[in-house]
Every structure is written in C-alpha cells, then in structure tokens.
Write an enzyme that holds these catalytic residues in place. Structure first.
Site, PDB file in Angstrom:
ATOM      1  N   CYS A 148       0.860  -1.185   0.000  1.00  0.00           N
ATOM      2  CA  CYS A 148       0.000   0.000   0.000  1.00  0.00           C
ATOM      3  C   CYS A 148       0.894   1.232   0.000  1.00  0.00           C
ATOM      4  O   CYS A 148       2.094   1.135   0.283  1.00  0.00           O
ATOM      5  CB  CYS A 148      -0.917   0.013   1.224  1.00  0.00           C
ATOM      6  SG  CYS A 148      -2.327   1.134   1.015  1.00  0.00           S
ATOM      7  N   TYR A 191      -3.145  -9.338  16.140  1.00  0.00           N
ATOM      8  CA  TYR A 191      -2.108  -8.835  17.050  1.00  0.00           C
ATOM      9  C   TYR A 191      -2.018  -9.699  18.313  1.00  0.00           C
ATOM     10  O   TYR A 191      -1.096  -9.533  19.099  1.00  0.00           O
ATOM     11  CB  TYR A 191      -2.393  -7.364  17.403  1.00  0.00           C
ATOM     12  CG  TYR A 191      -2.464  -6.502  16.156  1.00  0.00           C
ATOM     13  CD1 TYR A 191      -1.314  -6.025  15.544  1.00  0.00           C
ATOM     14  CD2 TYR A 191      -3.696  -6.226  15.544  1.00  0.00           C
ATOM     15  CE1 TYR A 191      -1.377  -5.295  14.370  1.00  0.00           C
ATOM     16  CE2 TYR A 191      -3.769  -5.488  14.373  1.00  0.00           C
ATOM     17  CZ  TYR A 191      -2.608  -5.029  13.790  1.00  0.00           C
ATOM     18  OH  TYR A 191      -2.668  -4.316  12.625  1.00  0.00           O
ATOM     19  N   LYS A 242     -11.878  -7.924   6.098  1.00  0.00           N
ATOM     20  CA  LYS A 242     -11.276  -7.029   7.074  1.00  0.00           C
ATOM     21  C   LYS A 242     -12.160  -5.824   7.301  1.00  0.00           C
ATOM     22  O   LYS A 242     -12.556  -5.210   6.325  1.00  0.00           O
ATOM     23  CB  LYS A 242      -9.924  -6.573   6.525  1.00  0.00           C
ATOM     24  CG  LYS A 242      -9.247  -5.526   7.358  1.00  0.00           C
ATOM     25  CD  LYS A 242      -8.004  -5.060   6.683  1.00  0.00           C
ATOM     26  CE  LYS A 242      -7.452  -3.930   7.525  1.00  0.00           C
ATOM     27  NZ  LYS A 242      -6.441  -3.183   6.888  1.00  0.00           N
ATOM     28  N   ARG A 287      -3.568   3.325  12.501  1.00  0.00           N
ATOM     29  CA  ARG A 287      -3.106   4.569  11.866  1.00  0.00           C
ATOM     30  C   ARG A 287      -2.193   5.352  12.788  1.00  0.00           C
ATOM     31  O   ARG A 287      -1.273   6.034  12.332  1.00  0.00           O
ATOM     32  CB  ARG A 287      -4.308   5.386  11.395  1.00  0.00           C
ATOM     33  CG  ARG A 287      -5.030   4.670  10.255  1.00  0.00           C
ATOM     34  CD  ARG A 287      -6.260   5.403   9.765  1.00  0.00           C
ATOM     35  NE  ARG A 287      -7.008   4.557   8.838  1.00  0.00           N
ATOM     36  CZ  ARG A 287      -8.198   4.843   8.360  1.00  0.00           C
ATOM     37  NH1 ARG A 287      -8.793   5.975   8.713  1.00  0.00           N
ATOM     38  NH2 ARG A 287      -8.801   4.018   7.529  1.00  0.00           N
ATOM     39  N   LYS A 307     -12.304  -5.077   2.085  1.00  0.00           N
ATOM     40  CA  LYS A 307     -11.766  -4.210   3.130  1.00  0.00           C
ATOM     41  C   LYS A 307     -12.705  -3.020   3.263  1.00  0.00           C
ATOM     42  O   LYS A 307     -12.911  -2.267   2.308  1.00  0.00           O
ATOM     43  CB  LYS A 307     -10.362  -3.749   2.750  1.00  0.00           C
ATOM     44  CG  LYS A 307      -9.779  -2.788   3.773  1.00  0.00           C
ATOM     45  CD  LYS A 307      -8.347  -2.454   3.452  1.00  0.00           C
ATOM     46  CE  LYS A 307      -7.792  -1.472   4.466  1.00  0.00           C
ATOM     47  NZ  LYS A 307      -6.418  -1.074   4.140  1.00  0.00           N
ATOM     48  N   CYS A 327      -0.172   4.164   1.717  1.00  0.00           N
ATOM     49  CA  CYS A 327      -0.584   5.129   2.749  1.00  0.00           C
ATOM     50  C   CYS A 327       0.475   5.374   3.817  1.00  0.00           C
ATOM     51  O   CYS A 327       0.565   6.469   4.365  1.00  0.00           O
ATOM     52  CB  CYS A 327      -1.908   4.718   3.393  1.00  0.00           C
ATOM     53  SG  CYS A 327      -1.847   3.177   4.304  1.00  0.00           S
TER      54      CYS A 327
HETATM   55  C1  PBG Z   1      -3.098   0.131   4.885  1.00  0.00           C
HETATM   56  C2  PBG Z   1      -3.678  -0.729   5.941  1.00  0.00           C
HETATM   57  C3  PBG Z   1      -4.523  -0.384   7.015  1.00  0.00           C
HETATM   58  C4  PBG Z   1      -4.672  -1.528   7.777  1.00  0.00           C
HETATM   59  C5  PBG Z   1      -3.966  -2.535   7.142  1.00  0.00           C
HETATM   60  N1  PBG Z   1      -3.384  -2.026   5.994  1.00  0.00           N
HETATM   61  C6  PBG Z   1      -5.072   0.919   7.434  1.00  0.00           C
HETATM   62  C7  PBG Z   1      -6.109   1.599   6.654  1.00  0.00           C
HETATM   63  O1  PBG Z   1      -6.594   1.135   5.632  1.00  0.00           O
HETATM   64  O2  PBG Z   1      -6.426   2.715   7.090  1.00  0.00           O
HETATM   65  C8  PBG Z   1      -5.444  -1.631   9.057  1.00  0.00           C
HETATM   66  C9  PBG Z   1      -5.020  -2.726   9.957  1.00  0.00           C
HETATM   67  C10 PBG Z   1      -5.501  -2.615  11.364  1.00  0.00           C
HETATM   68  O3  PBG Z   1      -6.301  -1.729  11.741  1.00  0.00           O
HETATM   69  O4  PBG Z   1      -5.062  -3.450  12.146  1.00  0.00           O
HETATM   70  N2  PBG Z   1      -3.933   0.501   3.870  1.00  0.00           N
END
Ligand code: PBG
Length: 329
Positions: free
Chosen positions: A121, A315, A250, A207, A197, A123
């Site tokens: 990703c 986790y 997810k 985040r 997702k 981000c």
């Molecule tokens: C990146 C990503 C995210 C998560 C996994 N990959 C964050 C998002 O989409 O904001 C979230 C994982 C978690 O909350 O444990 N895109």
C-alpha cells in the site's frame, strides 16, 4: 426424536466428550502476526493505542519473527514506518525501503522461519496518508496508483517476500500485480488480496502505529461501505478473476457473515484480519478487569475459524500461540 429421548447435554457432559465432537480447531500455524517495522526508530517503541504491540527496528523485527516462528506461528506480516514520506509514497517501492530491508533480514536470518507476508500500500509512505497518488482535485488516481502498487509488490518479491498482500482497494490492482510479478520472474509468489476491506472505525489504532491517518478526507471513496455485503462478495469474485490466491475479509468481528459468504462464493483460502481496533477493545477491557483476556481472545479467534476463516491475522498471535501450547500440555 425430541426431548426426552434427545438430550443435547449428553455430549457436553465431560471434557472428553466435548473434545471428541469439537467442530473447529485453532492452530498457531493458522495465525499471522502483524509487525510494524520502523526505519530509524529505537529498537522497541510502544504504541499507546495498542498495548503490547511495539514499533520495531529491523533487528528487533528479526528477533520478533524468530519468537513467532518458535511458537509455530504461520507467518508475519510486515508494515513499514519509513523515515521519510513524500507525495507519491516512493518509499513503498524503494529497494532499500524499510519493508524490503526487513524482509531480506528476516528471510536471511530465518530461512525456515515463519513466512513473510508484506502489506502492499502507499498510505504509510505518502505525506497525505491516502492509499494512492492524488490527482490535482485531491481524488485518488486509481490507474496511476495501480502501477505504483505493482512496482511495490515486485520489490517485495525481489526482497524475498513469500506472499504479497495489497491493501489499497484500487480497482484492477490484483491483475496488474499478477502480471508484473509474472513478468519479473515471480510467477510463484502468491497474492493475498485484501478483497473485502471496509471503511472502518476499527483501523484507528493502526493509523497511530503506522502514522497513516489521512491528512484530509477519509477512505470511503475506495474502501467498502460497511452496509454492503453483496458488493463485498463481488469485490472478492473480481479478485479471483484477476488471479488472487487468497482473499481477505477485514475487519473480522463485525463481518462474520461475509467471512462465510465469501468463503462459499470463492472457494479460495480466506484470511480474516482481526484489526487494531478489535485488539484495542479487548486489551482495554482486560486491563480494566472487565473480561478475561485469554478466554476472550481464544473465543474470538475460534469464532473466526468457525465462520470460515482459514487464516487469521491478529495482534494476539503470539499470546494465542502461547496459550494454545499451554493447553496442549
Ligand atoms: C493500509 C492498511 C490499514 C490496515 C492494514 N493495511 C489501514 C487503513 O486502511 O487505514 C489496518 C489494519 C488494522 O487496523 O489493524 N492501507
């Protein structure tokens, strides 16, 4: 036959009987432990919103992966916390980027250790925190992003990633990643697609951990609407068409219906991601003495298996593996 001939309690009367008819099994090998690896932070840096989880340096990440492997955990999943971010998120495909370095270090130190899955990703690497590159009007540019994601996935495979897991929710990314991997000699690297997702409140702690909160707006123009189940099944079917090897749902807990539906619709191995906010809720309640952490975690993970998850990203992975090992004694 009904009561009194039928008595459901007969088979619940002893641990032996319950064990004989238990439908769902939870094994450490089905668990994936996410890790946050930072490029220039201290070896261990606690994350306030995720008690028990730390940002790790690369060498601490190797040690953590070793520990996970010793507990029989199936895989670790790497998220990068880069030293610098930029407009395009170029740290994501940097051959010397944090995930690339960590992947090489783990695979070199632990060739027989847990599998390494990388999150693909932008981000965590972009200064605006969105999952793709922005057009002038601030919207995420789908097709330009897909090219960069494919480049990122190839760099992860080159570093030795066992599976790549795109989490951006751009259209067409699985197909493009598959084509690029094949073209670069990685035809055997599987894609675990974050297919369903959702735009969820439960990513908040993540985040914080990854420093990837969007600087403006939200992710609702690319992540799924939590109200839409059929659309989620469609996303997963498209990923199958594009060549996904595994699909993901997810978050996990509020989406159990879709774990079942997507499993049935795709017949692919399915991973459920028990996300950061779900973890934080359990940890907070346990810390307050409101519930028994061990029992709650094992119940949650077992319920995800029962719903249809083959693999669980959580986790709680190391704790759960320790508890499972103690139970087996
Ligand atoms: C990146 C990503 C995210 C998560 C996994 N990959 C964050 C998002 O989409 O904001 C979230 C994982 C978690 O909350 O444990 N895109």
């Amino acid at each position: 036959m009904a009561y009194p001939q039928t008595r459901m309690r007969r088979l619940r009367a002893s641990a032996g009987l319950r064990g004989l008819v238990r439908e769902t099994e939870l094994r450490a090998g089905q668990l994936v432990a996410p890790m946050f690896v930072s490029q220039d932070g201290p070896p261990h840096e606690p994350i306030a919103t995720m008690p028990g989880v730390e940002r790790l340096s690369i060498s601490a990440a190797v040690a953590h992966a070793r520990e996970a492997g010793a507990l029989g955990i199936g895989a670790v999943m790497l998220f990068g916390v880069p030293a610098e971010k930029d407009e395009h998120g170029s740290g994501a495909w940097d051959e010397e980027g944090v995930v690339q370095l960590a992947t090489r270090a783990i695979k070199q130190a632990l060739p027989d250790g847990p599998l390494v899955i990388t999150d693909v990703c932008l981000c965590e690497y972009s200064d605006h925190g969105h999952c793709g590159v922005l057009r002038d009007d601030g919207a995420v540019d789908n097709d330009a992003t897909v090219e960069l994601l494919a480049r990122t996935a190839v760099s992860h495979a080159r570093a030795g990633a066992d599976l790549v897991a795109p989490s951006d929710m751009m259209d067409g990314r699985v197909g493009t990643i598959r084509a690029e991997l094949d073209g670069e000699g990685f035809a055997d690297t599987p894609i675990l697609a974050y297919s369903a997702k959702f735009a969820s409140a439960f990513y908040g702690p993540f985040r914080d951990a990854a420093g990837s909160t969007p600087a403006f707006g939200d992710r609702r123009s690319y992540q799924l609407d939590p109200a839409n189940g059929r659309e989620a099944v469609r996303e997963a079917l498209l990923d199958v068409q594009e060549g996904a090897d595994m699909v993901m749902v997810k978050p996990a807990l509020a989406y159990g219906d879709l774990i079942g539906a997507i499993k049935r619709a795709t017949c692919l191995p399915l991973a459920a991601y028990n996300v950061s906010g779900e973890y934080a809720m359990v940890k907070a309640a346990a810390a307050a003495g409101y519930l028994d952490e061990r029992a709650a975690v094992l119940e949650i993970l077992t319920s995800l298996r029962r719903a249809g998850a083959d693999t669980i990203i959580t986790y709680h992975a190391l704790d759960a593996a320790r508890w499972l090992a103690a139970e087996a004694l």
